[in-house]
Design a protein around this motif. Structure first.
Motif, PDB file in Angstrom:
ATOM      1  N   TYR A  20       0.781  -1.272   0.091  1.00 14.45           N
ATOM      2  CA  TYR A  20      -0.023   0.050  -0.015  1.00 14.45           C
ATOM      3  C   TYR A  20       0.868   1.266   0.053  1.00 14.45           C
ATOM      4  N   VAL A  21       0.636   2.311  -0.793  1.00 15.56           N
ATOM      5  CA  VAL A  21       1.618   3.569  -0.950  1.00 15.56           C
ATOM      6  C   VAL A  21       1.744   3.936   0.247  1.00 15.56           C
ATOM      7  N   LYS A  62       3.989  10.889   3.541  1.00 21.53           N
ATOM      8  CA  LYS A  62       4.270   9.907   4.640  1.00 21.53           C
ATOM      9  C   LYS A  62       5.361   9.050   3.703  1.00 21.53           C
ATOM     10  N   GLY A  63       5.234   9.045   2.507  1.00 20.69           N
ATOM     11  CA  GLY A  63       6.308   8.281   1.689  1.00 20.69           C
ATOM     12  C   GLY A  63       7.971   8.541   1.719  1.00 20.69           C
ATOM     13  N   ILE A  92       8.239  -1.138  -4.369  1.00 17.61           N
ATOM     14  CA  ILE A  92       6.784  -1.764  -4.592  1.00 17.61           C
ATOM     15  C   ILE A  92       6.047  -1.617  -5.920  1.00 17.61           C
ATOM     16  N   VAL A  93       5.589  -2.980  -6.221  1.00 16.11           N
ATOM     17  CA  VAL A  93       4.857  -2.765  -7.416  1.00 16.11           C
ATOM     18  C   VAL A  93       3.391  -2.209  -7.190  1.00 16.11           C
ATOM     19  N   ILE A  94       3.331  -1.202  -7.777  1.00 21.67           N
ATOM     20  CA  ILE A  94       1.831  -0.382  -7.424  1.00 21.67           C
ATOM     21  C   ILE A  94       0.915  -0.760  -8.625  1.00 21.67           C
ATOM     22  N   THR A  95      -0.018  -1.591  -8.511  1.00 21.54           N
ATOM     23  CA  THR A  95      -1.075  -1.664  -9.521  1.00 21.54           C
ATOM     24  C   THR A  95      -2.362  -0.873  -9.392  1.00 21.54           C
ATOM     25  N   THR A  96      -2.465  -0.301  -8.447  1.00 22.33           N
ATOM     26  CA  THR A  96      -3.761   0.553  -8.442  1.00 22.33           C
ATOM     27  C   THR A  96      -3.567   1.767  -7.593  1.00 22.33           C
ATOM     28  N   VAL A  97      -4.348   2.945  -7.876  1.00 22.35           N
ATOM     29  CA  VAL A  97      -4.153   3.976  -7.328  1.00 22.35           C
ATOM     30  C   VAL A  97      -4.604   4.083  -5.910  1.00 22.35           C
ATOM     31  N   ASN A 105       6.098   2.473   6.764  1.00 14.31           N
ATOM     32  CA  ASN A 105       7.369   2.183   7.156  1.00 14.31           C
ATOM     33  C   ASN A 105       8.103   3.383   6.253  1.00 14.31           C
ATOM     34  N   GLU A 106       8.714   4.638   7.098  1.00 15.03           N
ATOM     35  CA  GLU A 106       9.023   5.712   6.574  1.00 15.03           C
ATOM     36  C   GLU A 106      10.399   5.810   5.939  1.00 15.03           C
ATOM     37  N   GLY A 107      11.089   4.417   6.152  1.00 14.67           N
ATOM     38  CA  GLY A 107      12.357   4.391   5.490  1.00 14.67           C
ATOM     39  C   GLY A 107      12.482   3.868   4.106  1.00 14.67           C
ATOM     40  N   MET A 108      10.930   3.077   3.594  1.00 14.26           N
ATOM     41  CA  MET A 108      11.086   2.388   2.454  1.00 14.26           C
ATOM     42  C   MET A 108      11.070   3.169   1.285  1.00 14.26           C
TER      43      MET A 108
END
Length: 941
Positions: A76-77, A241-242, A112-117, A104-107
């Motif tokens: 999840y983003v 947060k990303g 990550i494979v993001i497949t949806t918004v 996870n603020e350090g990622m």
């Protein structure tokens, strides 16, 4: 028989297949949000193209998996990617995996494979919030704003049901109720106004670059301030947060009306960035020592530009603490050219006293800086938010024609030039806290200090007329000047400082069998403390036609009306062609330079309680009560009342609110709301101050008092899937002692503000539909590629009516010592600003070509029907703004991982903006706004 045999064989195959495969199911929860369900998260089987997303309730299922051992990946983003290895899939059985997910603020996002918004400001996430809420919520998020090409908050809210924008300003009408009935907040804390004529800050000064989403509460909740009947519009600032990012954006464009002018003119003095300040010179009544020109100046080619830079990052500090920050800076400018007619003081017979051909060259800027920093430790978080916005508007306006048919250039040929620069600087500081104490108690608090400075430095106005009024096309001069204010320089400053604080505690009780709580009790306090200081000085350049001995002073012919610096000189001042004064007098008066002022204080203390209780899984109630203690005081010293005076009122309001929600089924809700609120008059409306425009003049009414509002809503809503909604609602409002802006009985048709009658009513129906017309998905190794054609539509139909009682006005204003009289043309009429019909529609097409390559196009249409601008008096009809529609086209494309481009064309139809006096059928204002075409480019580093 063959059909039955074929069906039996098919079912046998399906059952056999199901027995040969297994499935994995479960629920995802959000540790950042007290383990609420986490919708729209990605669930993938590693090394395959099989996957899904969690639904509204955080539930997911991947079926038809071949038996074996797999690694299941949850992402999840902005949250930690969770990999569960060695998951055994057994034929004919279901494997359950419930996963609580945390940020996870350090990622790194590219891991990550993001497949949806899946952003929480997405349309689907906001629809989920609307579905779960007991109150009637509406919100528009950053994703939808980007899709529709919306650049400011004022335009953003008009994309929702029942809201329209006032032409030429950032004020909005909600269900036909204008500025005075609305409340504007940011992150739940109030914002000051930037305009002495308004209660709320102009929403168009807020760039959508700072917005995560905009919440619009059209039903009252006890946690909100009670000065409310239209809507509480809450701007939720971006909260990042990303992982670290940096984005640069640039844009350029044109306005078709402005670019069509071979010569574009503006004022002398202000620069292109909008930070100009200018005070009047030393000894302004003794000498002519102004350094800025009276005359218009050639401006650069009207090409629109924009620039933005944004970035953010977040860090993990130990096992339970995180630090994040986000910052954005933007600069935008805009050019407009208006050409049409401007008329005023139309008589019942249709005679037009002021009749002008009108042109206006306009240039505006918006500079925005916002930064926030957030710190989370365990179940507590603190956030500091700082926002600075500087806006400016520069206008060079020209009015050619009849200045007054009775006594000033009656045959035409008059020329009024007005050069205005207006600057507003807003500085917002907020500190917000959220603390979860144990499982059942949560404490929220917030404090803010806001200051706004709005100034009009050195407005310049000149008035020429034909030297011989019988020859309107003949040479011009100042010889026939009538009023000392015809030629002037004007300086105005408004400062508003406000402290505000919120504190609330929520206690959950009565845990049910699902480990959730049926009850929630909230108690809280709100305080709002405002100081307003306004001052204005106008230097009148009085044209002298006779000496003290009665002899005539010959005034020269003005051969070039665009070279008035040749007339206003020290030499001509010495020669006595003109003299200088303020409203208090000339240089012989020791207090001549004391400005006109009004100063106001408004203190509001409020305590409230809310009880939310679920009687069963389908039926939930929120009952609240808010008590507000209000004190508003004002004092003034103005041209109307040079000696000065003061006025104060104090009252206590008890404001109940009720919201009910009944879940008809998993996809449908029925909601009801009822409340009592009030509407305060504003400082300018109560101050005896004279505001003069070219065709209108305004003054305050100290006897003005608050209205009382009763609000009712009933709404049905259905959510066919995560991105769709169908809703139908009805509403009604009853207002006691409504406040209206009206023309009082006076020789100069002055506009003032009165409690115009005992009652006003508004009721209507609202419809909203969002539907995916076509949607497909294609699985690839690294993403799911989607093609979607969607449509949205919302409509509002309203009916408004109010009593207009001139006897009530005379009685109340005379008793207060400030008598005003009004002769309304009708005994009852509609509410000002209310359109019977509002329509919004859009069609969007989006297509993914690869993981980092896509395109989105949107066509959007907005329409409002005729609405009353000002009520008719003395046998004259209402002033009515003619309805029109706007058509926009927006296209955005992501070319690769770093580059995005955009094209927008707004107001493509370019209809005429018209205001007319309905009974006399006279057009009093008309112009075209032009279409705005813009190209944009952004680059992610």
């Amino acid at each position: 028989m063959r059909l039955l045999l074929l069906t039996f064989c098919l079912l046998t195959c399906l059952v056999s297949k199901a027995q040969e495969t297994g499935s994995v199911v479960g629920k995802l929860t959000d540790k950042e949000m007290n383990n609420d369900p986490l919708p729209f998260a990605n669930v993938l089987i590693k090394g395959t193209t099989k996957g899904t997303t969690s639904d509204f309730d955080g539930l997911y299922e991947i079926a038809n998996l071949e038996p074996g051992t797999y690694t299941v990946v949850f992402s999840y983003v902005g949250y930690e990617t969770v990999e569960i290895p060695n998951v055994a899939i057994v034929a004919g059985k279901v494997t359950t995996i419930n996963v609580p997910m945390a940020a996870n603020e350090g990622m790194m996002l590219d891991e990550i494979v993001i497949t949806t918004v899946t952003r929480k400001d997405s349309e689907t996430a906001l629809l989920l919030d609307q579905k779960k809420a007991v109150e009637m919520k509406t919100a528009i998020g950053a994703q939808e704003l980007a899709r529709k090409g919306v650049s400011d908050v004022a335009t953003a809210v008009t994309k929702t049901t029942g809201i329209s924008k006032q032409e030429g300003s950032g004020s909005v009408f909600v269900r036909g109720l204008g500025d005075r009935y609305n409340v504007t907040t940011m992150n739940g804390l109030p914002l000051p106004t930037n305009n002495p004529s308004r209660k709320n800050i102009d929403l168009d000064i807020f760039s959508t670059d700072i917005v995560e989403y905009i919440g619009i509460d059209k039903t009252y909740n006890a946690k909100n301030y009670g000065d409310f009947a239209g809507a509480n519009i809450d701007i939720s600032s971006k909260n990042y947060k990303g992982s670290g990012f940096l984005q640069l954006g640039v844009g350029t464009g044109i306005n078709t009306e402005a670019i069509g002018e071979s010569d574009f003119y503006l004022n002398d003095g202000p620069d292109v960035y909008g930070f100009y300040t200018n005070d009047y010179p030393d000894f302004p009544l003794n000498n002519y020592n102004y350094t800025t020109s009276w005359d218009r100046e050639s401006a650069p080619t009207p090409i629109v530009t924009s620039l933005s830079l944004s970035g953010g990052d977040s860090y993990t500090l130990g096992e339970q603490s995180k630090l994040s920050f986000f910052a954005v800076g933007t600069f935008d400018n805009d050019y407009k050219y208006k050409e049409g007619v401007a008329r005023g003081s139309t008589s019942p017979s249709g005679l037009i006293a002021k009749d002008f051909d009108y042109t206006s060259y306009e240039y505006s800027t918006n500079s925005t800086l916002m930064a926030n920093i957030g710190y989370t430790i365990g179940r507590s978080s603190i956030k500091y938010n700082s926002l600075y916005v500087n806006t400016s508007t520069q206008k060079q306006q020209e009015y050619n024609g009849v200045i007054n048919v009775f006594d000033y250039a009656p045959e035409g040929g008059g020329l009024i030039q007005r050069g205005t620069f207006e600057r507003t600087s807003l500085f917002v500081n907020q500190l917000l806290g959220d603390h979860k104490i144990g499982e059942q108690l949560e404490v929220n608090w917030g404090a803010s200090y806001n200051t706004v400075e709005s100034s009009i430095p050195n407005r310049k106005q000149t008035t020429l007329s034909p030297d011989d009024w019988d020859e309107p096309n003949g040479p011009k001069s100042f010889r026939r000047s009538i009023s000392n204010s015809d030629n002037h320089r004007f300086y105005q400053d408004l400062t508003e400082d406000e402290l505000a604080a919120n504190l609330s505690a929520t206690y959950k009780f009565k845990k049910n069998e699902d480990d959730l709580y049926d009850g929630k009790l909230t108690v809280g306090y709100s305080g709002r403390f405002k100081e307003v200081d306004f001052e204005a000085t106008q230097f009148n350049f009085n044209i002298n036609t006779r000496n003290n001995d009665g002899s005539t002073i010959p005034q020269p012919i003005i051969t070039d009306p665009y070279n008035l610096d040749a007339y206003f000189t020290q030499e001509n001042l010495n020669a006595g062609l003109f003299s200088l004064s303020t409203f208090r007098g000339n240089a012989n008066n020791p207090i001549a330079l004391q400005p006109q002022t009004y100063n106001g204080n408004q203190d509001i203390h409020a305590a409230y309680t809310n009880l939310e209780y679920a009687f069963n899984p389908k039926f939930t109630l929120i009952a609240g009560l808010r008590v507000e203690q209000i004190n508003q005081s004002i004092d003034w010293s103005t041209s109307i009342d040079p000696a000065g005076d003061s006025n104060e009122f104090e009252k206590t309001e008890f404001l109940p609110a009720l919201s009910l929600k009944y879940e008809l089924n998993d996809k449908q809700n029925l909601k009801f709301a009822a409340s009592k609120t009030y509407t305060l008059p504003q400082f300018k409306e109560r101050a005896l101050f004279l505001f003069e425009d070219v065709t209108t003049t305004y003054t305050g009414n100290p006897s003005l008092y608050a209205s009382t509002d009763y609000n009712f809503d009933l709404k049905w809503e259905m959510f066919p899937n995560s991105s769709e909604i169908i809703s139908l609602g009805v509403f009604g409002k009853y207002i006691e002692n409504p406040i209206n802006e009206i023309t009082i009985n006076s020789a100069s048709n002055v506009i003032s503000y009165v409690n115009s009658g005992d009652w006003a009513k508004a009721y209507g129906v609202e419809l909203e539909v969002r539907k995916d017309l076509f949607a497909t998905e294609k699985d690839t190794e690294d993403s799911v590629l989607k093609t979607v054609l969607s449509a949205g539509f919302n409509a509002s139909y309203m009916n408004t009516n109010q009593e207009l009682n001139p006897d009530k006005i005379i009685e109340e204003t005379t008793a207060a010592g400030f008598p005003l009289s009004v002769n309304f043309s009708n005994e009852e009429d509609g509410l000002t600003g209310a359109s019977d019909l509002l329509l919004n529609g859009d069609i969007s097409f989006s297509k993914d070509y690869s993981k980092n390559k896509n395109i989105t196009t949107t066509i959007a249409y907005n329409y409002f029907s005729d609405r009353i601008y000002a009520l008719g008096v003395q046998g004259k009809g209402n002033l009515v703004d003619k309805g029109f529609g706007s058509l926009d086209f927006i296209a955005k494309a992501q070319l690769n991982e770093n580059i995005r481009i955009g094209l927008s064309a707004k107001n493509i139809l370019n209809p005429s903006v018209e205001r007319f006096q309905d009974e006399q059928d006279v057009t009093v204002l008309s112009y075209k706004r032009g279409a705005n075409v813009k190209l944009s480019l952004s680059y992610n580093f």
